[in-house]
Design an enzyme around this catalytic site. Sequence first.
Site, short mmCIF file in Angstrom:
data_model
loop_
_atom_site.label_atom_id
_atom_site.label_comp_id
_atom_site.label_asym_id
_atom_site.label_seq_id
_atom_site.Cartn_x
_atom_site.Cartn_y
_atom_site.Cartn_z
N GLU A 1 43.91 33.60 -20.23
CA GLU A 1 44.50 32.99 -19.29
C GLU A 1 43.16 32.69 -18.38
O GLU A 1 42.26 33.13 -18.35
CB GLU A 1 45.28 33.91 -18.36
N LYS B 1 31.31 35.22 -16.29
CA LYS B 1 32.67 35.54 -17.13
C LYS B 1 32.23 35.58 -18.54
O LYS B 1 33.03 36.37 -19.41
CB LYS B 1 33.77 34.61 -17.15
N SER C 1 28.56 34.57 -8.32
CA SER C 1 29.11 34.93 -9.87
C SER C 1 29.31 33.62 -10.41
O SER C 1 29.32 33.74 -11.75
CB SER C 1 30.49 35.27 -9.38
#
Lengths: 404, 268
Positions: free
Chosen positions: A119, A97, A386
């Site tokens: 969010e 991210k 990830s």
Amino acid sequence: MSGSNKSPYRQPGPEGRFGPYGGRFVAETLVYALEQLTSLYESVKDDEEFQRELADDLANYVGRPTPLYHAARLTSELGGAKIYLKREDLSHTGAHKINNTVGQALLAKRMGKPRIIAETGAGQHGVATATVAARIGLDCSVYMGSEDIARQSANVYRMKMLGAQVVPVNSGSKTLKDAMNEAMRDWVTNVDTTHYIIGSVAGPHPYPMMVRDFQAVIGQEAREQCLRLEGRLPDLLVACIGGGSNAMGLFYPFVDDENVDMVGVEAAGLGLATARHAAPLNAGTPGVLHGQYTYLMQDEDGQIMQTHSISAGLDYPGVGPEHSYWKDIGRARYTAVTDDEALQGFRLLNRTEGILPALESSHAVAWVAREARQRSADEIVIVNLSGRGDKDINTVARLDGIEL
Amino acid sequence: MSRIAETLAACGAADRKALTAFITAGDPTPDATVPALHALVRGGADILELGMPFSDPEAEGPSVQRSSERALASGVTLSRILEMAAEFRKADGSTPVVLMGYVNSVMRMGYETFAARAGEAGIDGLILVNLPPEEAAAAQEALARQGIDLIFLVAPTTTLVRALGILERASGFIYYVSLKGVTGAHHLDTVDVERNISTLRKVCHLPVQVGFGIRDAESARAVARVADGIVVGSLLVDIMGDHAADPEGIPSALQAQAGVLRDAIDTI
């Protein structure tokens, strides 16, 4: 390479459409901000100073490049294709991210906006946003469903330590989609002072394109690393899909490499037949949510359905529009694994490689565990790992009947 | 002439500010809706806006969110809403009815099917909060064939150049969003509204109705002073919520509230 001027793949079109998908279905108040953001982004894409700044942040703050790691014991245990893990879990804050938030923070700085909002589902994007906000001194609010706050308490605490305000969202299903609704409401109210950092390749144009481009560093590195280690491209890329940013980040730089197959793994929850899942590409229909036309989990009347996944980060009823397009044109294949299978993947990677994967990434591991056996030893598979799974320890322990 | 054009022309000729009243269809029960619409007309509403509840109402404040949740819990569907509109139309042939909601509801039914059924039901207009003009061509064509206006919104952030483009495609009226925010917000600044819409009204061939954030008679009067009319929603759906256990009290309460707003904007 894709995205370069030589690539035959040119998406999205000028209206932000990937084939029929994507677009900009938003309240009029937000159109100006999206146009502003689009033109700023277009201008920095080829701006050397911006790209130099971004590359410097990715190298020295995020810790890139992340390794492409040969998972030898996993490979031999499964007895099939040779498996590599792209170690996004080793980047700063523990997930992919941050690649996107570092880029968007630079944009916010250029726009002179003193506040950012986000969010978050699993909390990884919230942490990554709070992190860049702390680093460049911006005010930060993160919207998070109250159900997710309960199951991801460690990340909530991290965000608070970073100085962010975590705003609980109690409407609807109290998960990621509702957090996104609430973030949109904040943005429409504070649009002059606030930049909204959407965390996936989802939302209105330009987000799906912009987040894809920021995440494409994953695939660019993996492509070079595989060529260096193996002297050739991989046969198969695998990644989990909620909104789809880690998958798109890995896949996109290979889009023109026709012999590289791609598989996106959605959350089948309790099973695709139960309707208690989060797999719109497998079991949904196209519609409009959060500014985009894309595959959704919706009922006959167009109401968005409640989703379920053991992993908060995949618990979303929509998906990035470029994945919808790739599903239709067959550029990638989309499958799903259940909560139980994901847990097996979680344990398998711990046991064979000493790596604690996020429950999200465990979906990709679980699918590969099933698939690798069917493939020969000279095939190369890259799995996008990830994120790391520290945040999920409480969830998994509870399933084992242990309260930590 | 359409019912919307006729109504607004009559208001203009009589120097009457138009009152547009919003409630959500099916809130708190499907049976409550048609009597509520008639009550609003009796109280002085000129145009009725009937909300199509959506699971993810991203432009709505808490009042309309809760109203949508009550309506969805009551089991209302778009088909049922069209039946309600048809039933209302049987008894009231002149008050325009505009459906308001989010594009996914209409897209799921299909623009053509929706337009045909809405036409039959006597619907006059449609407002889709998340369908800006750039995305609206297909819907607008289908609606136009049935004589239904697709009403566009203009916001404080809309540039003049963009507003001119919107006006070119607009019909019925222009819905001016009075503030940067969600419906029912508490930070309405009528000085801002006046400044923003005076420019808009100079270039606009359609009546301008202003909504979002009108909470009481005072703000209704202040906004109506600078616009052709006002749109009130959150205030009315709160009444529906207050009467969830006593639906029979809804018509008289709505009529009284509409009357208060009517009086307020009639005494400018």
